[in-house]
Design a protein around this motif. Structure first.
Motif, PDB file in Angstrom:
ATOM      1  N   ARG A  12       1.134   4.019  -6.855  1.00 16.39           N
ATOM      2  CA  ARG A  12       2.388   3.840  -5.912  1.00 16.39           C
ATOM      3  C   ARG A  12       3.761   3.411  -6.550  1.00 16.39           C
ATOM      4  O   ARG A  12       4.932   3.750  -6.154  1.00 16.39           O
ATOM      5  N   GLU A  13       3.628   2.615  -7.702  1.00 11.14           N
ATOM      6  CA  GLU A  13       4.761   2.388  -8.606  1.00 11.14           C
ATOM      7  C   GLU A  13       5.285   3.369  -9.044  1.00 11.14           C
ATOM      8  O   GLU A  13       6.522   3.549  -9.106  1.00 11.14           O
ATOM      9  N   LEU A  14       4.600   4.343  -9.651  1.00 11.33           N
ATOM     10  CA  LEU A  14       5.155   5.527 -10.268  1.00 11.33           C
ATOM     11  C   LEU A  14       5.745   6.531  -9.319  1.00 11.33           C
ATOM     12  O   LEU A  14       6.820   6.868  -9.354  1.00 11.33           O
ATOM     13  N   GLU A  15       4.795   6.596  -8.084  1.00  8.91           N
ATOM     14  CA  GLU A  15       5.462   7.531  -6.982  1.00  8.91           C
ATOM     15  C   GLU A  15       6.756   7.048  -6.613  1.00  8.91           C
ATOM     16  O   GLU A  15       7.571   7.744  -6.267  1.00  8.91           O
ATOM     17  N   THR A  16       7.080   5.754  -6.612  1.00  5.96           N
ATOM     18  CA  THR A  16       8.563   5.368  -6.101  1.00  5.96           C
ATOM     19  C   THR A  16       9.573   5.529  -7.205  1.00  5.96           C
ATOM     20  O   THR A  16      10.579   5.600  -6.723  1.00  5.96           O
ATOM     21  N   GLU A  17       9.100   5.538  -8.235  1.00  7.27           N
ATOM     22  CA  GLU A  17      10.144   5.942  -9.336  1.00  7.27           C
ATOM     23  C   GLU A  17      10.530   7.408  -9.334  1.00  7.27           C
ATOM     24  O   GLU A  17      11.579   7.999  -9.546  1.00  7.27           O
ATOM     25  N   LEU A  18       9.445   8.277  -8.961  1.00  7.00           N
ATOM     26  CA  LEU A  18       9.628   9.801  -8.858  1.00  7.00           C
ATOM     27  C   LEU A  18      10.160  10.357  -7.774  1.00  7.00           C
ATOM     28  O   LEU A  18      10.733  11.599  -7.703  1.00  7.00           O
ATOM     29  N   LEU A  19       9.977   9.649  -6.749  1.00  6.68           N
ATOM     30  CA  LEU A  19       9.852  10.546  -5.313  1.00  6.68           C
ATOM     31  C   LEU A  19      10.857   9.635  -4.542  1.00  6.68           C
ATOM     32  O   LEU A  19      10.898   8.428  -4.597  1.00  6.68           O
ATOM     33  N   THR A  20      11.584  10.512  -3.507  1.00  6.38           N
ATOM     34  CA  THR A  20      12.304   9.878  -2.657  1.00  6.38           C
ATOM     35  C   THR A  20      11.538   9.231  -1.303  1.00  6.38           C
ATOM     36  O   THR A  20      10.295   9.631  -1.418  1.00  6.38           O
ATOM     37  N   PRO A  21      11.844   8.371  -0.665  1.00  4.47           N
ATOM     38  CA  PRO A  21      11.106   7.795   0.429  1.00  4.47           C
ATOM     39  C   PRO A  21      10.696   9.001   1.547  1.00  4.47           C
ATOM     40  O   PRO A  21       9.792   9.025   1.999  1.00  4.47           O
ATOM     41  N   GLU A  22      11.654   9.865   1.669  1.00  5.92           N
ATOM     42  CA  GLU A  22      11.293  10.988   2.449  1.00  5.92           C
ATOM     43  C   GLU A  22      10.201  11.924   2.078  1.00  5.92           C
ATOM     44  O   GLU A  22       9.203  12.656   2.662  1.00  5.92           O
ATOM     45  N   GLU A  23      10.055  11.994   0.508  1.00  5.13           N
ATOM     46  CA  GLU A  23       9.109  12.846  -0.078  1.00  5.13           C
ATOM     47  C   GLU A  23       7.910  12.075   0.039  1.00  5.13           C
ATOM     48  O   GLU A  23       6.875  12.839   0.296  1.00  5.13           O
ATOM     49  N   ILE A  24       8.021  10.741  -0.064  1.00  8.27           N
ATOM     50  CA  ILE A  24       6.774   9.960   0.131  1.00  8.27           C
ATOM     51  C   ILE A  24       6.021   9.966   1.267  1.00  8.27           C
ATOM     52  O   ILE A  24       4.819  10.079   1.806  1.00  8.27           O
ATOM     53  N   ALA A  25       7.038   9.856   2.557  1.00 10.61           N
ATOM     54  CA  ALA A  25       6.687  10.016   3.815  1.00 10.61           C
ATOM     55  C   ALA A  25       5.796  11.323   4.110  1.00 10.61           C
ATOM     56  O   ALA A  25       4.876  11.721   4.832  1.00 10.61           O
ATOM     57  N   GLU A  26       6.486  12.661   3.484  1.00 14.71           N
ATOM     58  CA  GLU A  26       5.978  13.771   3.865  1.00 14.71           C
ATOM     59  C   GLU A  26       4.763  13.833   3.070  1.00 14.71           C
ATOM     60  O   GLU A  26       3.488  14.536   3.845  1.00 14.71           O
ATOM     61  N   ILE A  27       4.340  13.412   2.058  1.00 14.90           N
ATOM     62  CA  ILE A  27       3.133  13.566   1.314  1.00 14.90           C
ATOM     63  C   ILE A  27       2.168  12.653   2.095  1.00 14.90           C
ATOM     64  O   ILE A  27       0.833  13.050   2.329  1.00 14.90           O
ATOM     65  N   ASP A  28       2.497  11.620   2.648  1.00 18.32           N
ATOM     66  CA  ASP A  28       1.614  10.403   3.354  1.00 18.32           C
ATOM     67  C   ASP A  28       1.015  11.315   4.676  1.00 18.32           C
ATOM     68  O   ASP A  28       0.070  11.104   5.119  1.00 18.32           O
ATOM     69  N   ALA A  29       2.222  12.050   5.302  1.00 21.16           N
ATOM     70  CA  ALA A  29       1.600  12.808   6.696  1.00 21.16           C
ATOM     71  C   ALA A  29       0.610  13.898   6.358  1.00 21.16           C
ATOM     72  O   ALA A  29      -0.152  14.193   7.109  1.00 21.16           O
ATOM     73  N   LYS A  30       0.805  14.513   5.165  1.00 25.02           N
ATOM     74  CA  LYS A  30       0.118  15.749   4.835  1.00 25.02           C
ATOM     75  C   LYS A  30      -1.429  15.027   4.620  1.00 25.02           C
ATOM     76  O   LYS A  30      -2.357  15.644   4.960  1.00 25.02           O
ATOM     77  N   VAL A  31      -1.656  13.903   3.904  1.00 23.38           N
ATOM     78  CA  VAL A  31      -2.652  13.298   3.732  1.00 23.38           C
ATOM     79  C   VAL A  31      -3.383  12.990   4.774  1.00 23.38           C
ATOM     80  O   VAL A  31      -4.600  13.156   5.079  1.00 23.38           O
ATOM     81  N   ALA A  32      -2.540  12.425   5.616  1.00 23.31           N
ATOM     82  CA  ALA A  32      -3.259  11.757   7.232  1.00 23.31           C
ATOM     83  C   ALA A  32      -3.899  13.298   7.730  1.00 23.31           C
ATOM     84  O   ALA A  32      -4.795  13.265   8.438  1.00 23.31           O
TER      85      ALA A  32
END
Length: 53
Positions: A12-32
């Motif tokens: 999650r630490e690395l993810e927040t450095e590399l991705l925007t909040p929108e990209e993280i939300a998109e990935i989380d939605a796909k995982v769900a």
């Protein structure tokens, strides 16, 4: 000098450095969504096994 852990950093630490909040939300939605598809398939398989018995 910063000590580097042999295990590495938290994802999650690395993810927040590399991705925007929108990209993280998109990935989380796909995982769900994928998780829901897996649960539905497992339920269908269980139903088919009950019918076969």
């Amino acid at each position: 000098m910063e000590k580097i852990s042999p295990i590495g950093r938290e994802f999650r630490e690395l993810e927040t450095e590399l991705l925007t909040p929108e990209e993280i939300a998109e990935i989380d939605a796909k995982v769900a969504l994928i998780g829901e598809i897996i649960r539905e398939r497992q339920e269908i398989d269980a139903s088919h096994q009950q019918i076969e018995e």
